[in-house]
Design a protein around this motif. Structure first.
Motif, PDB file in Angstrom:
ATOM      1  N   HIS A 142      -1.013  52.576  38.314  1.00 30.31           N
ATOM      2  CA  HIS A 142      -1.753  51.754  36.620  1.00 30.31           C
ATOM      3  C   HIS A 142      -0.541  52.861  35.492  1.00 30.31           C
ATOM      4  N   GLY A 143      -0.226  51.771  34.537  1.00 26.96           N
ATOM      5  CA  GLY A 143       0.106  52.278  33.470  1.00 26.96           C
ATOM      6  C   GLY A 143       1.077  53.390  33.130  1.00 26.96           C
ATOM      7  N   ALA A 144       2.109  52.933  34.497  1.00 21.85           N
ATOM      8  CA  ALA A 144       3.380  53.730  34.814  1.00 21.85           C
ATOM      9  C   ALA A 144       4.351  53.355  33.679  1.00 21.85           C
ATOM     10  N   PRO A 145       5.597  53.957  33.289  1.00 23.23           N
ATOM     11  CA  PRO A 145       5.988  52.939  32.122  1.00 23.23           C
ATOM     12  C   PRO A 145       7.000  52.102  32.825  1.00 23.23           C
ATOM     13  N   TYR A 146       7.378  51.160  32.306  1.00 23.68           N
ATOM     14  CA  TYR A 146       8.201  49.940  32.605  1.00 23.68           C
ATOM     15  C   TYR A 146       9.511  49.691  33.208  1.00 23.68           C
ATOM     16  N   ALA A 147      10.244  50.707  32.414  1.00 17.96           N
ATOM     17  CA  ALA A 147      11.292  51.272  32.783  1.00 17.96           C
ATOM     18  C   ALA A 147      11.140  52.257  34.790  1.00 17.96           C
ATOM     19  N   ALA A 148      10.289  52.801  34.028  1.00 16.76           N
ATOM     20  CA  ALA A 148       9.629  53.507  36.425  1.00 16.76           C
ATOM     21  C   ALA A 148       9.481  52.594  36.835  1.00 16.76           C
ATOM     22  N   ARG A 173       9.889  61.960  41.362  1.00 19.67           N
ATOM     23  CA  ARG A 173       9.264  61.899  42.959  1.00 19.67           C
ATOM     24  C   ARG A 173       9.826  60.833  44.142  1.00 19.67           C
ATOM     25  N   LEU A 174       9.507  59.720  43.367  1.00 19.93           N
ATOM     26  CA  LEU A 174       9.956  57.829  43.774  1.00 19.93           C
ATOM     27  C   LEU A 174      11.234  58.222  43.851  1.00 19.93           C
ATOM     28  N   LEU A 175      11.393  57.911  43.254  1.00 17.54           N
ATOM     29  CA  LEU A 175      12.824  57.044  42.521  1.00 17.54           C
ATOM     30  C   LEU A 175      13.886  58.663  43.038  1.00 17.54           C
ATOM     31  N   GLY A 176      13.704  59.959  42.792  1.00 14.82           N
ATOM     32  CA  GLY A 176      14.729  60.717  43.347  1.00 14.82           C
ATOM     33  C   GLY A 176      15.123  60.573  44.741  1.00 14.82           C
ATOM     34  N   GLY A 177      13.948  60.999  45.437  1.00 12.61           N
ATOM     35  CA  GLY A 177      13.505  60.791  46.783  1.00 12.61           C
ATOM     36  C   GLY A 177      14.491  59.574  47.637  1.00 12.61           C
ATOM     37  N   ILE A 178      13.884  58.178  47.257  1.00 11.76           N
ATOM     38  CA  ILE A 178      15.030  57.062  47.155  1.00 11.76           C
ATOM     39  C   ILE A 178      16.261  57.485  47.163  1.00 11.76           C
ATOM     40  N   ARG A 179      16.766  57.635  46.079  1.00 11.43           N
ATOM     41  CA  ARG A 179      18.600  57.230  45.555  1.00 11.43           C
ATOM     42  C   ARG A 179      18.838  58.779  46.440  1.00 11.43           C
ATOM     43  N   ARG A 180      18.013  59.854  46.921  1.00 11.88           N
ATOM     44  CA  ARG A 180      18.336  61.129  47.884  1.00 11.88           C
ATOM     45  C   ARG A 180      18.716  60.005  49.277  1.00 11.88           C
ATOM     46  N   ARG A 181      17.677  59.508  49.718  1.00 13.51           N
ATOM     47  CA  ARG A 181      17.394  58.982  51.731  1.00 13.51           C
ATOM     48  C   ARG A 181      18.856  58.233  51.358  1.00 13.51           C
ATOM     49  N   MET A 182      18.773  56.996  50.305  1.00 11.30           N
ATOM     50  CA  MET A 182      19.454  55.954  50.183  1.00 11.30           C
ATOM     51  C   MET A 182      21.033  56.477  51.417  1.00 11.30           C
ATOM     52  N   GLY A 183      21.415  57.649  50.685  1.00 12.34           N
ATOM     53  CA  GLY A 183      22.736  58.386  51.235  1.00 12.34           C
ATOM     54  C   GLY A 183      22.872  58.413  52.783  1.00 12.34           C
ATOM     55  N   HIS A 184      21.816  58.738  53.454  1.00 15.02           N
ATOM     56  CA  HIS A 184      21.895  59.364  54.819  1.00 15.02           C
ATOM     57  C   HIS A 184      21.296  57.697  56.174  1.00 15.02           C
ATOM     58  N   GLU A 185      21.788  57.745  57.269  1.00 14.48           N
ATOM     59  CA  GLU A 185      22.701  57.701  57.700  1.00 14.48           C
ATOM     60  C   GLU A 185      20.936  56.556  58.545  1.00 14.48           C
ATOM     61  N   VAL A 186      21.135  55.490  59.362  1.00 11.26           N
ATOM     62  CA  VAL A 186      19.974  54.795  59.713  1.00 11.26           C
ATOM     63  C   VAL A 186      18.931  55.921  60.798  1.00 11.26           C
TER      64      VAL A 186
END
Length: 185
Positions: free
Chosen positions: A88-94, A128-141
């Motif tokens: 709670h309270g994280a920036p809206y953009a994030a 960490r969340l955003l970086g992790g998602i972005r990095r892992r989106m390039g993976h094969e299933v």
């Protein structure tokens, strides 16, 4: 992460919480363990191998049960997860960026984004969340499924330690009071 987050992997090697966990009925233990990992097979195996003499044995048992999950068991566990949220309270953009990234991840892989944030301060979680998602989106299933299984294993360990800490709460606390049977939301 998802469901309820977990704290750092520290604490007593044994104590009242682990003793109370070992003394739970099989049904109570199974329900509590399903909050740690959503695989019924994992929860059953962890319940059946009680009593655990110390936290190290508990975590080793969790690892072994995690590594033995079939693909169907892993699918069941991942289906029980919710994608990690920012505090709670994280920036809206994030929050917006995380929502968009999480939706794309879930569309591509068919399950929640699971990441263990134990040991990282809350102010690093968004990166960490955003970086992790972005990095892992390039993976094969298949590669991402393997990574998700390992992250789920780590998250379950933290949840187990949290469970034993809650169970170590002052005598007289009921299972409901310590959050053992809080609904998965």
């Amino acid at each position: 992460m998802s469901r309820k987050g977990s704290g750092a992997h520290s604490g007593p090697s044994h104590g009242p919480g682990l003793a109370r966990f070992n003394a739970l009925s099989p049904d109570e233990a199974g329900a509590a363990l399903l909050e740690c990992c959503g695989s019924r097979r994992w929860a059953h195996r962890m319940t059946a191998h009680r009593p655990y003499p110390d936290a190290g044995a508990l975590l080793a048992g969790a690892d072994e049960a995690s590594y033995d999950l079939s693909q169907a068991d892993l699918t069941e566990a991942l289906a029980a997860e919710r994608s990690a949220e920012l505090a709670h309270g994280a920036p809206y953009a994030a929050l917006l960026a995380l929502d968009a990234a999480r939706a794309e991840y879930e569309r591509k892989f068919g399950h929640a984004f699971v990441i263990c944030l134990d040991g990282h301060p809350p102010e690093e979680h968004a990166d960490r969340l955003l970086g992790g998602i972005r990095r892992r989106m390039g993976h094969e299933v298949d590669e991402e499924r393997s990574i998700s299984a390992d992250e789920l294993r780590r998250v379950a360990q933290g949840r187990l330690l949290d469970l034993t800490r809650r169970l170590g709460a002052p005598a007289g606390s009921s299972a409901v009071e310590i959050g053992l049977f809080a609904p998965v939301g």
